[in-house]
Design a protein around this motif. Structure first.
Motif, short mmCIF file in Angstrom:
data_model
loop_
_atom_site.label_atom_id
_atom_site.label_comp_id
_atom_site.label_asym_id
_atom_site.label_seq_id
_atom_site.Cartn_x
_atom_site.Cartn_y
_atom_site.Cartn_z
N GLY A 1 0.75 -1.24 0.00
CA GLY A 1 0.00 0.00 0.00
C GLY A 1 0.78 1.29 0.00
O GLY A 1 0.18 2.36 0.04
N SER A 2 2.11 1.23 -0.05
CA SER A 2 2.90 2.45 -0.03
C SER A 2 3.19 2.93 -1.44
O SER A 2 3.54 2.12 -2.31
CB SER A 2 4.23 2.23 0.71
N GLY A 3 3.08 4.22 -1.65
CA GLY A 3 3.41 4.80 -2.94
C GLY A 3 4.90 5.08 -3.04
O GLY A 3 5.66 4.84 -2.09
N LYS B 1 -1.70 0.43 -3.66
CA LYS B 1 -2.24 1.79 -3.64
C LYS B 1 -2.66 2.28 -5.01
O LYS B 1 -3.71 2.90 -5.18
CB LYS B 1 -1.18 2.72 -3.06
N ARG B 2 -1.91 1.96 -6.04
CA ARG B 2 -2.18 2.47 -7.39
C ARG B 2 -3.40 1.83 -8.04
O ARG B 2 -3.81 2.26 -9.12
CB ARG B 2 -0.94 2.28 -8.27
N THR C 1 -8.57 7.43 -6.22
CA THR C 1 -7.31 7.87 -5.64
C THR C 1 -6.55 8.68 -6.68
O THR C 1 -6.82 8.59 -7.88
CB THR C 1 -6.44 6.65 -5.21
N CYS D 1 -3.30 8.30 -6.65
CA CYS D 1 -2.05 7.51 -6.68
C CYS D 1 -2.10 6.48 -7.81
O CYS D 1 -2.11 5.27 -7.57
CB CYS D 1 -1.84 6.82 -5.34
#
Length: 251
Positions: free
Chosen positions: A65-67, A218-219, A224, A226
């Motif tokens: 989940g981290s960009g 996340k993407r 979103t 992101c």
């Protein structure tokens, strides 16, 4: 005096020899394992991102989940380093080789089948996403074992029949006798009706995996900012997730 062997940071092997020094005077080593993709390395890097542990953290954060900027801030490295590390993810597989290795040829049938269950059934589906803008769609086509839920193979492409034919070719060694899918035309055009069942009732497992992907990466979230800005990065992160989580590979 006890001599401790030098271990390669990639393969953990001890087939390591000295290979000169860096401009800063640090000892450089070379791994002689022919199967290892690492050429040379040093034990203590001045820039933390060069270390194998940081590279592992970059991959773990990407599939949790981290960009790109989140990862760079947490690890104290540049966004360029994060992107280049993800793009160079080694040996991504499109087929679950662990499941494929469990296949055995039978004496009564030409095709391959699982030793304990010759009637292999698979759920196939495609998941929408995009790169740069929603006009540039990127679809994940994949299949899972209807009984065990194991991911069998995947393809990242557009939403055309050619993409499903690529996936179908990857699935041939599994000897699938029944496909479950939704009513998208590509399935009906390329799967004989006797081997094909249409309906959401039998595709609940793979639809649940779609939700897992959108939650973990996340993407892929629907609402979103992101989103992916390049196909290479988009495919690398999704492929890394499937290889790590679904295939169980330590890459």
């Amino acid at each position: 005096m006890v001599l401790e062997p030098i271990h390669c940071p990639d393969c953990a092997g001890i087939e390591v020899i000295k290979h000169g020094t860096t401009a800063a005077g640090k000892q450089r080593y070379r791994c002689q394992n022919s199967d290892c993709e690492r050429s040379t390395f040093i034990q203590e890097y001045s820039y933390a991102a060069y270390g194998s542990q940081v590279k592992h953290q970059i991959s773990e954060m990407a599939i949790n989940g981290s960009g790109i900027r989140d990862t760079a801030r947490v690890l104290g490295i540049s966004t360029t380093t994060v992107m280049e590390t993800l793009k160079k993810s080694p040996r991504l597989r499109a087929v679950n080789e662990a499941v494929l290795a469990a296949l055995e040829p039978t004496q009564t049938m030409v095709r391959l089948c699982l030793a304990d269950d010759c009637e292999v059934e698979a759920e196939v589906a495609e998941m929408w996403s995009f790169v740069q803008s929603k006009t540039q769609q990127r679809w994940l086509w994949w299949a899972i074992d209807h009984t065990t839920g194991h991911v069998l193979a995947y393809v990242l492409a557009d939403h055309k029949d050619k993409a499903f034919l690529e996936l179908k070719a990857l699935l041939e060694p599994f000897g699938i006798m029944q496909f479950y899918s939704d009513g998208w035309g590509a399935y009906e055009r390329h799967i004989p009706p006797v081997f094909h069942t249409v309906g959401k009732r039998n595709t609940q497992q793979i639809e649940r995996k779609h939700l897992t992907l959108r939650t973990r990466i996340k993407r892929l979230a629907r609402k979103t900012i992101c989103f992916s800005k390049s196909i290479v990065m988009h495919d690398a992160v999704i492929g890394l997730f499937i290889n790590r989580i679904a295939f169980g590979l330590s890459i």
